[in-house]
Scaffold this active site. Structure first.
Site, PDB file in Angstrom:
ATOM      1  N   ASP A   1      21.640  31.869  19.265  1.00 29.05           N
ATOM      2  CA  ASP A   1      23.043  32.202  19.464  1.00 29.05           C
ATOM      3  C   ASP A   1      23.272  33.551  18.775  1.00 29.05           C
ATOM      4  O   ASP A   1      22.438  34.023  18.010  1.00 29.05           O
ATOM      5  CB  ASP A   1      23.967  31.114  18.910  1.00 29.05           C
ATOM      6  CG  ASP A   1      25.344  31.173  19.572  1.00 29.05           C
ATOM      7  OD1 ASP A   1      25.691  32.252  20.116  1.00 29.05           O
ATOM      8  OD2 ASP A   1      26.076  30.166  19.565  1.00 29.05           O
TER       9      ASP A   1
HETATM   10  C1  BGC Z   1      28.623  31.618  21.518  1.00 28.71           C
HETATM   11  C2  BGC Z   1      27.683  31.445  22.689  1.00 28.71           C
HETATM   12  C3  BGC Z   1      27.730  32.675  23.559  1.00 28.71           C
HETATM   13  C4  BGC Z   1      27.383  33.881  22.717  1.00 28.71           C
HETATM   14  C5  BGC Z   1      27.344  35.179  23.497  1.00 28.71           C
HETATM   15  C6  BGC Z   1      28.415  32.919  20.803  1.00 28.71           C
HETATM   16  O1  BGC Z   1      29.431  33.160  19.896  1.00 28.71           O
HETATM   17  O2  BGC Z   1      28.472  30.545  20.623  1.00 28.71           O
HETATM   18  O3  BGC Z   1      28.045  30.306  23.419  1.00 28.71           O
HETATM   19  O4  BGC Z   1      26.877  32.512  24.648  1.00 28.71           O
HETATM   20  O5  BGC Z   1      28.324  33.996  21.697  1.00 28.71           O
HETATM   21  O6  BGC Z   1      28.610  35.614  23.815  1.00 28.71           O
END
Ligand code: BGC
Length: 750
Positions: A286
């Site tokens: 993540d």
């Molecule tokens: C989220 C993810 C997301 C990523 C990219 C993160 O803050 O938890 O679900 O895909 O950001 O935007």
């Protein structure tokens, strides 16, 4: 006969040719052999091709694919590569070898809007909670293909979709991005959605691996959960979603699990995902979830949004490790192979995305079909469907004149030209602008007016309770639209409807006995006013054509067939954790910068694998609305249950539409007891479409893992032999058919 691809055919012939005395060795010509070896088709499987490609990469090139940036210029220090598209992420490719850059966009509900930074819109599917309420994998496959197609048409080759965390807390601010509380149900639906996305030639993730069950303090959250409990719940949802959807990537989460960060958790990534489940794809982090280079050894293959972490761990630090430690060197090769394998398997190398025009009307029709099947009729005292007879209808509150609500955060989608309205929800700091509620351009008021021919439809925005009640009193029917906005990064403080809407509904229902409440919420809410209402409709966040879908259900143009994918509790003390852990003590801001050095332990062994309805069954608690509940404008009868045992358990039964209109019923089968004692566990479901008077036979065979327990010492599933009782019906709390069968003992590999 199994049809062979051309490359498979060539390879098979080559193998035969290698057999010393084969006819093929005489038949296959040297020319064919040379073609096979030099052609990119030579290695038939994605694994073989990835291995061959990886072998040709220089050490520098091997570094390229394993870390990427957040592709948004607003992040300080970001240098956007010339070919990057503003979106979630960018990982450079290796042009020399024809390996394209990975261009990543969020998320499960459509191509995200990134606050208008790209200035192009997309089609918003309804929330995943609504999709969960459809119980219809075919429909979700279609939805996945639609959003995958839009991602591709915008030039992306990765869609960060497939949110499949189980709903363990109804206040979790991302519940609208998840399918529900049951591992079989969530796994099947997520698998279908991922299959759809990848059918468009785009890699999909499943996320957030694992047990990321609350947003409060997500960066410091340590989810404590026993091995058996995890395997039988959250991990099982991922396992099923991965088996069915074969996502190219798994995204690990922000939180820790049993002490180790998810993205450097060897037990999760290496042992469970890669070894036990044999997962061949790659693990991406993540954004801002990597804390050290050791994550590579634990099983992380790619550091995403690396400028958000303290260091680009998979840059220089990894390079150093690779130079001195063979374990890291071996991992770097494996990391590359896994990434390449997924790129090949999803076809993003052979058939890269091409920017193209999008047919938004056609795609909105897909979003509409999903909405039609996921809106849940929770209560109906005969007022619905609305008939042409009503002379006056008062529509109250919820910005029903403007549009339909959607959830906030990285998954936020907005249509071409931007949303109907953006309401700032307040907050401070650099991410405050994200705290805005977006409404899609599908106003329920207009959709109601279009159908309420001959009736006077008035609108009252609901700001002043007494005035709204007076408007309601003057109408034949009052429809109150109530909203609960949710956003990634924040849980909701409680399960009440915010901004005094509970009082508004109470007053309107008092003023007009024909009050219908339409909820647009991320998940469950309490309903102190329930008994005073004539009907309640849960519309979740209903997506690009949500207003039309709501009106179609209200007027009976669509017979509601949604069923709750989560339990609606009657009170906080019914929950395993009546208060959100950490709510009163930690920094709850989006990035939680004030939480440095803190740790938030949350004990998920309280409920263990008894998530949601299973917890309620274990405690003997009666919820406000049970898992699987949803009403229809017709009636269904269940009959003729025949159970057979043996290696697993199969239930055959008939479902009959005994009412007057066509409708769809979700037939659900639950395990009620076995040699281990009583329980309640969904073991299968099927959505059946029935004309009035029609009957269909449904057959459900339980996945044996759902009858089994995880056996930690033996590291596998143990299914005890003996009598198993199951119940069949239209909700977890309404099981008119019951029966028993004897199932043979067995063990099942992990
Ligand atoms: C989220 C993810 C997301 C990523 C990219 C993160 O803050 O938890 O679900 O895909 O950001 O935007």
């Amino acid at each position: 006969m199994k049809s062979l691809s051309r490359s498979q055919y060539i390879l098979d012939n080559m193998r035969n040719a290698m057999q010393p005395n084969s006819h093929a060795s005489r038949r296959i010509s040297a020319v064919a052999m040379a073609v096979a070896l030099s052609s990119p088709l030579a290695a038939a499987t994605p694994d073989e091709r990835a291995k061959a490609l990886e072998a040709r990469m220089t050490p520098e090139e091997q570094q390229a694919l394993v870390h990427g940036i957040m592709a948004l210029p607003i992040v300080p220090g970001t240098v956007m590569p010339p070919d990057a598209i503003p979106g979630a992420g960018y990982v450079p490719g290796v042009p020399r070898l024809g390996i394209p850059a990975l261009k990543e966009t969020d998320a499960s509900l459509g191509v995200s809007y990134v606050s208008g930074m790209r200035k192009d819109g997309a089609t918003a599917l309804p929330s995943a909670a609504l999709m969960g309420a459809t119980w219809n994998p075919d429909l979700l496959r279609e939805g996945g293909a639609m959003i995958g197609g839009e991602a591709r048409a915008k030039g992306f080759n990765v869609l960060l979709a497939g949110g499949v965390n189980l709903v363990r807390d109804p206040r979790n601010g991302r519940n609208f991005e998840y399918f529900g509380e049951d591992p079989l149900h969530s796994g099947i639906l997520a698998g279908a959605a991922v299959t759809g996305v990848q059918s468009a030639g785009v890699i999909s993730t499943v996320k957030h691996f694992a047990v990321n069950a609350q947003e409060t303090g997500r960066q410091i959250l340590n989810s404590k959960i026993g091995e058996a409990a995890a395997r039988e719940s959250d991990l099982l949802a991922f396992e099923i979603a991965i088996e069915r959807g074969q996502p190219g990537a798994v995204m690990c989460a922000y939180n820790r699990v049993n002490g180790d960060y998810s993205c450097e958790n060897a037990e999760l990534l290496d042992r469970t995902l890669k070894r036990d489940w044999g997962y061949p794809g790659f693990v991406m982090s993540d954004w801002g979830a990597v804390h050290g280079v050791e994550a590579a050894i634990a099983g992380l293959d790619q550091q995403s949004g690396a400028q958000l972490d303290k260091q680009v761990w998979f840059g220089a630090p990894l390079k150093q490790k690779v130079a001195s430690d063979p374990a890291y060197a071996a991992r770097l090769r494996d990391m590359n192979r896994r990434i390449l394998r997924s790129m090949i398997a999803a076809n993003v190398i052979d058939n890269p995305p091409v920017k193209a025009a999008i047919d938004f009307e056609k795609n909105a029709a897909v979003a509409r079909r999903v909405a039609d099947e996921g809106i849940v009729l929770l209560r109906n005292r005969g007022v619905l469907p609305l008939v042409a007879g009503a002379r006056s209808i008062a529509v109250i509150g919820g910005y029903a004149d403007t549009g339909v609500l959607s959830g906030g955060g990285s998954s936020q989608v907005a249509e071409e030209g931007g949303p109907a309205a953006v309401i700032p929800m307040g907050g401070e700091g650099p991410f405050a602008f994200l705290r805005s509620a977006y409404f899609h351009k599908s106003p329920p008021l207009a959709a109601i007016r279009a159908r309420a021919k001959g009736a006077a439809v008035t609108f009252n925005d609901g700001s002043y309770v007494a005035d709204a009640a007076r408007t309601a009193a003057r109408a034949d029917v009052a429809i109150v639209f109530a909203t609960q906005w949710m956003m990634e990064g924040y849980d909701v403080a409680d399960l009440g409807l915010p901004n005094g809407q509970d009082a508004l509904i109470e007053a309107v229902a008092q003023a007009n006995p024909n009050t219908i409440v339409v909820l647009q919420t991320g998940g469950p809410v309490l309903m102190p006013w329930l008994d005073k209402t004539a009907a309640v409709v849960e519309a979740w966040y209903p997506g690009a054509r949500g207003g039309d879908a709501i009106a179609a259900v209200l007027f009976g143009e669509v017979n509601p067939s949604g069923k709750l994918p989560v339990t609606f509790p009657a009170s906080y003390d019914q929950l395993p954790r009546p208060r959100i852990p950490g709510w009163d003590t930690i920094d709850k801001s989006f990035d939680g910068t004030g939480n440095e050095g803190k740790l938030l332990d949350v004990d998920y062994d309280i409920e263990g694998s008894d998530v949601g309805y299973r917890w309620f069954a274990r405690k003997g608690e009666k919820p406000l609305f049970p898992f699987g509940h949803g009403l229809s404008y017709t009636d269904f009868r269940f009959g003729d249950l025949k159970l057979s045992g043996g290696n697993s358990l199969t239930a055959r039964f008939t479902v009959t539409n005994s009412g007057k209109v066509a409708g769809k019923e979700v037939a659900q089968a639950y395990l009620l007891s076995g040699p281990q004692g009583t329980t309640r566990r969904l073991i299968g479901f099927a959505k059946v479409d029935l004309k009035p008077g029609e009957s269909k036979v449904v057959t459900i065979t339980a996945d044996p893992r759902l009858l089994a327990q995880w056996d930690k010492p033996r590291h596998g599933w143990r299914l005890n032999g003996g009598r198993y009782a199951i119940g069949v019906g239209g909700s977890s709390a309404d099981l008119p058919l019951t029966g028993e069968a004897v199932v043979a003992p067995r063990t099942i590999a992990p």
